[in-house]
Motif scaffolding. Structure first.
Motif, PDB file in Angstrom:
ATOM      1  N   UNK A  64       0.812  -1.214   0.000  1.00  0.00           N
ATOM      2  CA  UNK A  64       0.000   0.000   0.000  1.00  0.00           C
ATOM      3  C   UNK A  64       0.848   1.268   0.000  1.00  0.00           C
ATOM      4  N   UNK A  65       2.143   1.131  -0.347  1.00  0.00           N
ATOM      5  CA  UNK A  65       3.043   2.268  -0.273  1.00  0.00           C
ATOM      6  C   UNK A  65       3.515   2.709  -1.660  1.00  0.00           C
ATOM      7  N   UNK A  66       4.143   3.868  -1.704  1.00  0.00           N
ATOM      8  CA  UNK A  66       4.643   4.449  -2.946  1.00  0.00           C
ATOM      9  C   UNK A  66       6.060   3.964  -3.239  1.00  0.00           C
ATOM     10  N   UNK A  67       6.525   4.119  -4.491  1.00  0.00           N
ATOM     11  CA  UNK A  67       7.917   3.786  -4.789  1.00  0.00           C
ATOM     12  C   UNK A  67       8.915   4.579  -3.943  1.00  0.00           C
ATOM     13  N   UNK A  68       8.599   5.839  -3.650  1.00  0.00           N
ATOM     14  CA  UNK A  68       9.494   6.637  -2.804  1.00  0.00           C
ATOM     15  C   UNK A  68       9.616   6.013  -1.415  1.00  0.00           C
ATOM     16  N   UNK A  69       8.493   5.546  -0.867  1.00  0.00           N
ATOM     17  CA  UNK A  69       8.514   4.868   0.435  1.00  0.00           C
ATOM     18  C   UNK A  69       9.363   3.603   0.336  1.00  0.00           C
ATOM     19  N   UNK A  84      -1.693  -7.970  -7.771  1.00  0.00           N
ATOM     20  CA  UNK A  84      -2.227  -6.637  -8.029  1.00  0.00           C
ATOM     21  C   UNK A  84      -1.268  -5.584  -7.483  1.00  0.00           C
ATOM     22  N   UNK A  85      -0.980  -4.612  -8.330  1.00  0.00           N
ATOM     23  CA  UNK A  85      -0.026  -3.551  -8.016  1.00  0.00           C
ATOM     24  C   UNK A  85      -0.162  -2.499  -9.099  1.00  0.00           C
ATOM     25  N   UNK A  86       0.425  -1.343  -8.863  1.00  0.00           N
ATOM     26  CA  UNK A  86       0.348  -0.250  -9.824  1.00  0.00           C
ATOM     27  C   UNK A  86       1.630   0.568  -9.740  1.00  0.00           C
ATOM     28  N   UNK A  87       1.929   1.359 -10.752  1.00  0.00           N
ATOM     29  CA  UNK A  87       3.162   2.159 -10.711  1.00  0.00           C
ATOM     30  C   UNK A  87       3.275   3.030  -9.471  1.00  0.00           C
ATOM     31  N   UNK A  88       2.142   3.566  -8.984  1.00  0.00           N
ATOM     32  CA  UNK A  88       2.204   4.498  -7.859  1.00  0.00           C
ATOM     33  C   UNK A  88       1.888   3.861  -6.518  1.00  0.00           C
ATOM     34  N   UNK A  89       1.334   2.641  -6.495  1.00  0.00           N
ATOM     35  CA  UNK A  89       0.972   1.973  -5.246  1.00  0.00           C
ATOM     36  C   UNK A  89       1.402   0.507  -5.308  1.00  0.00           C
ATOM     37  N   UNK A  90       2.212   0.085  -4.331  1.00  0.00           N
ATOM     38  CA  UNK A  90       2.611  -1.321  -4.262  1.00  0.00           C
ATOM     39  C   UNK A  90       3.418  -1.787  -5.451  1.00  0.00           C
ATOM     40  N   UNK A 131       9.356  -1.920  -8.741  1.00  0.00           N
ATOM     41  CA  UNK A 131      10.306  -1.173  -7.909  1.00  0.00           C
ATOM     42  C   UNK A 131      10.960  -2.100  -6.889  1.00  0.00           C
ATOM     43  N   UNK A 132      10.168  -2.949  -6.251  1.00  0.00           N
ATOM     44  CA  UNK A 132      10.709  -3.907  -5.286  1.00  0.00           C
ATOM     45  C   UNK A 132      11.691  -4.866  -5.960  1.00  0.00           C
ATOM     46  N   UNK A 133      11.372  -5.282  -7.173  1.00  0.00           N
ATOM     47  CA  UNK A 133      12.251  -6.164  -7.933  1.00  0.00           C
ATOM     48  C   UNK A 133      13.599  -5.498  -8.188  1.00  0.00           C
ATOM     49  N   UNK A 170      -5.950  -5.028 -14.652  1.00  0.00           N
ATOM     50  CA  UNK A 170      -6.514  -4.925 -16.001  1.00  0.00           C
ATOM     51  C   UNK A 170      -5.599  -5.531 -17.049  1.00  0.00           C
ATOM     52  N   UNK A 171      -4.584  -6.274 -16.593  1.00  0.00           N
ATOM     53  CA  UNK A 171      -3.647  -6.919 -17.513  1.00  0.00           C
ATOM     54  C   UNK A 171      -3.259  -8.281 -16.956  1.00  0.00           C
ATOM     55  N   UNK A 172      -3.556  -9.348 -17.702  1.00  0.00           N
ATOM     56  CA  UNK A 172      -3.259 -10.702 -17.240  1.00  0.00           C
ATOM     57  C   UNK A 172      -1.843 -11.146 -17.584  1.00  0.00           C
ATOM     58  N   UNK A 173      -1.261 -10.574 -18.634  1.00  0.00           N
ATOM     59  CA  UNK A 173       0.111 -10.908 -19.016  1.00  0.00           C
ATOM     60  C   UNK A 173       1.043 -10.248 -18.002  1.00  0.00           C
ATOM     61  N   UNK A 174       1.656 -11.046 -17.151  1.00  0.00           N
ATOM     62  CA  UNK A 174       2.414 -10.483 -16.031  1.00  0.00           C
ATOM     63  C   UNK A 174       3.650  -9.712 -16.466  1.00  0.00           C
ATOM     64  N   UNK A 175       4.231 -10.067 -17.588  1.00  0.00           N
ATOM     65  CA  UNK A 175       5.382  -9.298 -18.059  1.00  0.00           C
ATOM     66  C   UNK A 175       4.945  -7.932 -18.577  1.00  0.00           C
ATOM     67  N   UNK A 176       3.795  -7.870 -19.226  1.00  0.00           N
ATOM     68  CA  UNK A 176       3.267  -6.571 -19.645  1.00  0.00           C
ATOM     69  C   UNK A 176       2.854  -5.748 -18.425  1.00  0.00           C
ATOM     70  N   UNK A 177       2.281  -6.426 -17.443  1.00  0.00           N
ATOM     71  CA  UNK A 177       1.891  -5.748 -16.202  1.00  0.00           C
ATOM     72  C   UNK A 177       3.117  -5.126 -15.528  1.00  0.00           C
ATOM     73  N   UNK A 178       4.204  -5.881 -15.437  1.00  0.00           N
ATOM     74  CA  UNK A 178       5.416  -5.377 -14.803  1.00  0.00           C
ATOM     75  C   UNK A 178       6.115  -4.317 -15.652  1.00  0.00           C
ATOM     76  N   UNK A 179       5.929  -4.356 -16.957  1.00  0.00           N
ATOM     77  CA  UNK A 179       6.572  -3.368 -17.827  1.00  0.00           C
ATOM     78  C   UNK A 179       6.094  -1.949 -17.526  1.00  0.00           C
TER      79      UNK A 179
END
Length: 445
Positions: free
Chosen positions: A63-68, A97-103, A107-109, A165-174
């Protein structure tokens, strides 16, 4: 890399508390003594679990940001690496489930890979034990007996904070990282030259996603994770499918023995549940709990997160809860019954504050009523609520095979009110409709 008898096999960071107890259960129920710390322990707290072979650290990064993450995740992973385990696992939800700005999992990778000498990191998301599957890099998950592609899942595609909204995990991570991610798919896993294929891909990519469609493929993935670990330790991202895969390999090699037996603690008269989950699954569980005799208290989110009236709101809620508990009834305090547009509008700071308020309510209920068993529902809720309970560590008290990922745990605390407390942390999508009453009864049938 040889394995010494007293060295940890694995360390892990959970991106929320419910995900952390998921791994705790997977390991301890299969014969790997595991402890989960709620924050980096001091030497005395760590020494209490010196002979444990898995060490976890529960976090809030989901539930945190990349800066966190850049500020807080690196020190946590550095501490875990210093435990000397062969593998370090960044634990995500099995729905990824994750997003560029949350979780942001990407970034963790990046952070974990930098701390592990930029070796190719592994990614494992599928976990058949929880009806989560990956095939050709796409994620599928079950809901009420039917399997859906994750971007068509009736719950996760509409998650209030991180909809998938994206099932392809590599596209999701991209969307979250520029790292190059390869794929070992279900076909490759069954080929005779799989070792050579994996070795080649590890040289070509920054990270490598492994498909997991069934337990046979899962065992093959576990062999690859263990076989390819560098001498300085390996970094892995993914669900508890990581542990289930490794357990098969560890048992095959005789590193671990038979699964232990857990004694059933039996039923208790009363429990308390606090829920910040917006899941339809949890909504059904709350309704069923009330049908089972629990006293339900709908919380006013706006009041609880308004500093000018929060104290009065807490007092009113606690008075109602105490009355019900003193009458011999269990209670369930909840912020929503299913997807809630009000929750979607909450800022990250307010969501964290709400979790803290739920933790405060639980703390006061346990202290006043001397409860011995409680439940916290919702991943974000659990991560922030536990900070109010002065719990330093958790171990598995009773695995729940019917609902893997939500065990009954034993709490360790310097505060006698919470030391020995039996507590379950339930993710939004976990459990059948009667979950809360089953926890009260310790019913694992």
């Amino acid at each position: 890399m040889s394995v010494t008898p007293d060295a940890p096999l694995i360390s892990y960071y959970g991106d929320d508390l419910t995900g952390s107890t998921d791994v705790l259960e997977a390991l301890s129920s299969q014969g790997v003594p595991a402890v989960l710390f709620t924050q980096i322990p001091d030497d005395a707290q760590l020494a209490r679990f010196a002979d444990y072979r898995a060490i976890g650290l529960a976090g809030t990064s989901r539930s945190e940001s990349p800066a966190w993450m850049r500020q807080h995740l690196a020190p946590a992973l550095t501490w875990l690496r210093a435990r000397g385990a062969s593998l370090c696992h960044y634990k995500t939800c099995s729905t990824f489930d994750s997003a560029p700005e949350v979780g942001n999992i990407g970034c963790a990778l990046e952070i974990g890979r930098e701390l592990h000498d930029r070796h190719c990191a592994s990614i494992v998301v599928g976990v058949p034990q929880m009806k989560r599957y990956t095939a050709f890099g796409h994620l599928f998950a079950a809901a009420r007996g039917e399997v859906y592609r994750i971007d068509r899942h009736p719950v996760m595609s509409r998650h209030p904070v991180t909809p998938m909204d994206e099932a392809d995990l590599r596209r999701h991570l991209a969307r979250q990282t520029s790292l190059d991610i390869g794929l070992v798919d279900v076909i490759a896993l069954g080929m005779s030259d799989i070792d050579a294929r994996v070795d080649t891909q590890r040289q070509q990519h920054d990270a490598l996603l492994f498909d997991v469609l069934d337990e046979t493929g899962q065992a093959s993935v576990g062999r690859q994770l263990w076989r390819t670990r560098p001498s300085t330790g390996s970094f892995i991202v993914g669900s508890s499918g990581v542990e289930y895969a490794l357990l098969a390999e560890w048992r095959r090699q005789g590193i671990i023995g038979k699964a232990p037996r857990f004694s059933n603690p039996g039923p208790v008269e009363r429990i308390a549940v606090v829920s910040g989950s917006c899941s339809e699954t949890t909504a059904r569980q709350i309704r069923q709990a009330q049908a089972d005799g629990f006293h339900g208290i709908k919380l006013d989110v706006e009041s609880l997160t308004d500093e000018t009236v929060a104290s009065a709101e807490r007092d009113a809620v606690l008075a109602e809860a105490f009355t019900a508990l003193q009458a011999g009834r269990s209670v369930v305090l909840y912020t929503a019954l299913g997807p809630d547009s009000h929750h979607e509008a909450l800022s990250s700071t307010t969501r964290h504050q709400l979790g803290q308020q739920l933790g405060y309510l639980m703390r006061e209920i346990v202290r006043r009523e001397r409860l011995t068993r409680v439940v916290v529902a919702g991943g974000d809720t659990s991560s922030h609520a536990i900070r109010q309970l002065d719990i330093q560590a958790l171990t598995t008290r009773l695995p729940l095979p019917e609902t893997p990922g939500s065990p009954l745990c034993t709490a360790y605390s310097d505060d006698p009110a919470f030391d020995g407390l039996e507590i379950a942390f339930k993710g939004g999508q976990i459990g059948g409709d009667s979950y809360f009453d089953k926890i009260r009864k310790a019913d694992i049938a």
